[in-house]
Motif scaffolding. Structure first.
Motif, PDB file in Angstrom:
ATOM      1  N   PRO A  57       4.612  65.851  62.000  1.00 17.56           N
ATOM      2  CA  PRO A  57       4.374  64.412  62.154  1.00 17.56           C
ATOM      3  C   PRO A  57       3.732  63.781  60.919  1.00 17.56           C
ATOM      4  CG  PRO A  57       3.756  65.565  64.153  1.00 17.56           C
ATOM      5  CD  PRO A  57       4.027  66.617  63.125  1.00 17.56           C
ATOM      6  N   MET A  58       2.821  64.516  60.267  1.00 18.59           N
ATOM      7  CA  MET A  58       2.205  63.992  59.046  1.00 18.59           C
ATOM      8  C   MET A  58       3.237  63.872  57.930  1.00 18.59           C
ATOM      9  SD  MET A  58      -1.610  65.640  58.741  1.00 18.59           S
ATOM     10  CE  MET A  58      -1.122  67.352  58.925  1.00 18.59           C
ATOM     11  N   ALA A  59       4.128  64.868  57.835  1.00 16.70           N
ATOM     12  CA  ALA A  59       5.160  64.827  56.805  1.00 16.70           C
ATOM     13  C   ALA A  59       6.115  63.661  57.041  1.00 16.70           C
ATOM     14  CB  ALA A  59       5.926  66.149  56.779  1.00 16.70           C
ATOM     15  N   VAL A  60       6.458  63.418  58.295  1.00 18.22           N
ATOM     16  CA  VAL A  60       7.333  62.288  58.619  1.00 18.22           C
ATOM     17  C   VAL A  60       6.672  60.975  58.222  1.00 18.22           C
ATOM     18  CG1 VAL A  60       8.408  60.996  60.499  1.00 18.22           C
ATOM     19  CG2 VAL A  60       8.550  63.497  60.456  1.00 18.22           C
ATOM     20  N   SER A  61       5.358  60.890  58.461  1.00 19.18           N
ATOM     21  CA  SER A  61       4.608  59.699  58.047  1.00 19.18           C
ATOM     22  C   SER A  61       4.691  59.510  56.538  1.00 19.18           C
ATOM     23  CB  SER A  61       3.144  59.825  58.482  1.00 19.18           C
ATOM     24  OG  SER A  61       2.378  58.752  57.989  1.00 19.18           O
ATOM     25  N   ALA A  62       4.614  60.615  55.795  1.00 15.84           N
ATOM     26  CA  ALA A  62       4.707  60.539  54.337  1.00 15.84           C
ATOM     27  C   ALA A  62       6.086  60.063  53.892  1.00 15.84           C
ATOM     28  CB  ALA A  62       4.399  61.900  53.720  1.00 15.84           C
ATOM     29  N   LEU A  63       7.138  60.468  54.623  1.00 17.88           N
ATOM     30  CA  LEU A  63       8.492  60.017  54.297  1.00 17.88           C
ATOM     31  C   LEU A  63       8.579  58.500  54.388  1.00 17.88           C
ATOM     32  CD1 LEU A  63      10.876  62.556  56.092  1.00 17.88           C
ATOM     33  CD2 LEU A  63      10.109  62.553  53.718  1.00 17.88           C
ATOM     34  N   LYS A  64       7.937  57.950  55.399  1.00 15.20           N
ATOM     35  CA  LYS A  64       7.970  56.509  55.581  1.00 15.20           C
ATOM     36  C   LYS A  64       7.239  55.784  54.453  1.00 15.20           C
ATOM     37  CE  LYS A  64       8.256  56.810  60.635  1.00 15.20           C
ATOM     38  NZ  LYS A  64       7.568  56.538  61.928  1.00 15.20           N
ATOM     39  N   LYS A  65       6.360  56.505  53.759  1.00 19.82           N
ATOM     40  CA  LYS A  65       5.603  55.908  52.657  1.00 19.82           C
ATOM     41  C   LYS A  65       6.232  56.194  51.295  1.00 19.82           C
ATOM     42  CE  LYS A  65       1.238  56.183  55.207  1.00 19.82           C
ATOM     43  NZ  LYS A  65      -0.126  56.790  55.264  1.00 19.82           N
ATOM     44  N   GLY A  66       7.378  56.891  51.307  1.00 16.77           N
ATOM     45  CA  GLY A  66       8.076  57.071  50.036  1.00 16.77           C
ATOM     46  C   GLY A  66       8.316  58.483  49.560  1.00 16.77           C
ATOM     47  N   ALA A  67       7.832  59.486  50.292  1.00 11.68           N
ATOM     48  CA  ALA A  67       8.131  60.864  49.895  1.00 11.68           C
ATOM     49  C   ALA A  67       9.632  61.109  50.024  1.00 11.68           C
ATOM     50  CB  ALA A  67       7.355  61.851  50.766  1.00 11.68           C
ATOM     51  N   VAL A  68      10.159  62.039  49.254  1.00 15.18           N
ATOM     52  CA  VAL A  68      11.598  62.295  49.267  1.00 15.18           C
ATOM     53  C   VAL A  68      12.003  63.079  50.513  1.00 15.18           C
ATOM     54  CG1 VAL A  68      13.494  63.477  48.091  1.00 15.18           C
ATOM     55  CG2 VAL A  68      11.802  62.197  46.763  1.00 15.18           C
ATOM     56  N   ASP A  69      11.242  64.131  50.846  1.00 16.46           N
ATOM     57  CA  ASP A  69      11.585  64.966  51.994  1.00 16.46           C
ATOM     58  C   ASP A  69      10.447  65.941  52.244  1.00 16.46           C
ATOM     59  OD1 ASP A  69      13.055  66.059  54.088  1.00 16.46           O
ATOM     60  OD2 ASP A  69      14.906  66.166  52.904  1.00 16.46           O
ATOM     61  N   PHE A  70      10.595  66.758  53.278  1.00 12.55           N
ATOM     62  CA  PHE A  70       9.646  67.839  53.509  1.00 12.55           C
ATOM     63  C   PHE A  70      10.407  69.082  53.917  1.00 12.55           C
ATOM     64  CE2 PHE A  70      10.149  65.962  57.703  1.00 12.55           C
ATOM     65  CZ  PHE A  70      10.186  67.060  58.552  1.00 12.55           C
ATOM     66  N   ILE A  71       9.789  70.221  53.731  1.00 10.38           N
ATOM     67  CA  ILE A  71      10.412  71.493  54.087  1.00 10.38           C
ATOM     68  C   ILE A  71       9.388  72.322  54.850  1.00 10.38           C
ATOM     69  CG2 ILE A  71       9.789  72.574  51.871  1.00 10.38           C
ATOM     70  CD1 ILE A  71      12.523  74.037  52.022  1.00 10.38           C
ATOM     71  N   GLU A  72       9.821  72.907  55.961  1.00  9.90           N
ATOM     72  CA  GLU A  72       8.912  73.676  56.807  1.00  9.90           C
ATOM     73  C   GLU A  72       8.824  75.128  56.349  1.00  9.90           C
ATOM     74  OE1 GLU A  72       8.557  73.088  61.208  1.00  9.90           O
ATOM     75  OE2 GLU A  72      10.453  72.028  60.917  1.00  9.90           O
ATOM     76  N   LYS A  73       7.614  75.698  56.471  1.00  9.12           N
ATOM     77  CA  LYS A  73       7.440  77.129  56.249  1.00  9.12           C
ATOM     78  C   LYS A  73       7.906  77.881  57.500  1.00  9.12           C
ATOM     79  CE  LYS A  73       3.025  76.045  54.019  1.00  9.12           C
ATOM     80  NZ  LYS A  73       1.561  76.261  54.086  1.00  9.12           N
ATOM     81  N   PRO A  74       8.507  79.052  57.358  1.00 10.00           N
ATOM     82  CA  PRO A  74       9.009  79.634  56.105  1.00 10.00           C
ATOM     83  C   PRO A  74      10.334  78.980  55.724  1.00 10.00           C
ATOM     84  CG  PRO A  74       9.543  81.075  57.931  1.00 10.00           C
ATOM     85  CD  PRO A  74       8.759  79.923  58.518  1.00 10.00           C
TER      86      PRO A  74
END
Length: 211
Positions: free
Chosen positions: A94-111
């Motif tokens: 959920p935090m990563a999704v919030s960052a996407l809305k603020k302009g991050a390109v994407d996120f990747i989950e471990k592993p």
């Protein structure tokens, strides 16, 4: 091996407090032809942060001290435009999704798999190359515009809104031949070979774009 290694001046900046993961990412990216610098904390990255940095940032969401999200927001305040891809655990999505809305390109989950990480890194680096190319074009266009005479600028403004030579001549009270001369000089000074290219360059800096 990566098919599209970074340009020589691009660096993948890894910011992660997990030493084992950090070292693994460095090894993987360098083995695929990328230039890498690693940081053990958000604070250490900020200490090294420079407005002229190029490349992208691979950033862990959750770290001791300043978190990855806090660093991302601080970079935004500093107008650092490096593309960011977040590394996240399942609970941090959920935090990563919030960052996407603020302009991050994407996120990747471990592993995560090597291919997925390489794809995201190359996506970020391509975005950064495109962004720099756009900024160079805008700077060059702005510089060229400053070398136009007042009359050439008036002709250019009318060209941009789609006026034909005869219409430009009527508006400015000059002959069609004079319009043709000014038009040729505008094209030469702007360094373009076609009307489409002229419009594209000028609209890119938004100084003469039609409203």
């Amino acid at each position: 091996m990566s098919e599209l290694p970074a340009a020589p001046d691009q660096i993948v900046h890894i910011v992660d407090d997990d030493e084992a993961l950090r070292d693994s990412l460095v090894w993987m990216l360098e083995a695929n032809g990328y230039h890498v610098v690693a940081y053990e904390s958000a604070e250490s990255f900020l200490a090294a942060c420079d407005p002229d940095m190029t490349g992208c940032i691979v950033l862990d969401v959750r770290m001791p001290g300043m978190s990855g999200l806090e660093l991302f927001e601080e970079l935004g305040r500093r107008r650092c435009g490096l593309p960011v891809v977040f590394i996240t655990g399942h609970g941090d999505v959920p935090m990563a999704v919030s960052a996407l809305k603020k302009g991050a390109v994407d996120f990747i989950e471990k592993p995560f798999g090597e291919r997925d990480m390489l794809r995201l890194v190359e996506q970020c680096l391509q975005l950064e190359r495109d962004s720099r190319g756009k900024r160079r074009l805008e700077a060059d266009t702005s510089r060229r515009l400053q070398h136009l005479t007042q009359r050439e600028r008036e002709v250019l403004e009318l060209i941009i809104v789609g006026k034909l030579n005869k219409q430009i001549a009527d508006v400015l009270g000059i002959s069609i031949k004079t319009v043709e001369v000014h038009r040729a000089r505008v094209m030469e000074k702007m360094g373009v070979n076609s009307l489409a290219e002229l419009v594209q360059h000028v609209v890119s800096v938004d100084s003469l774009a039609p409203r």
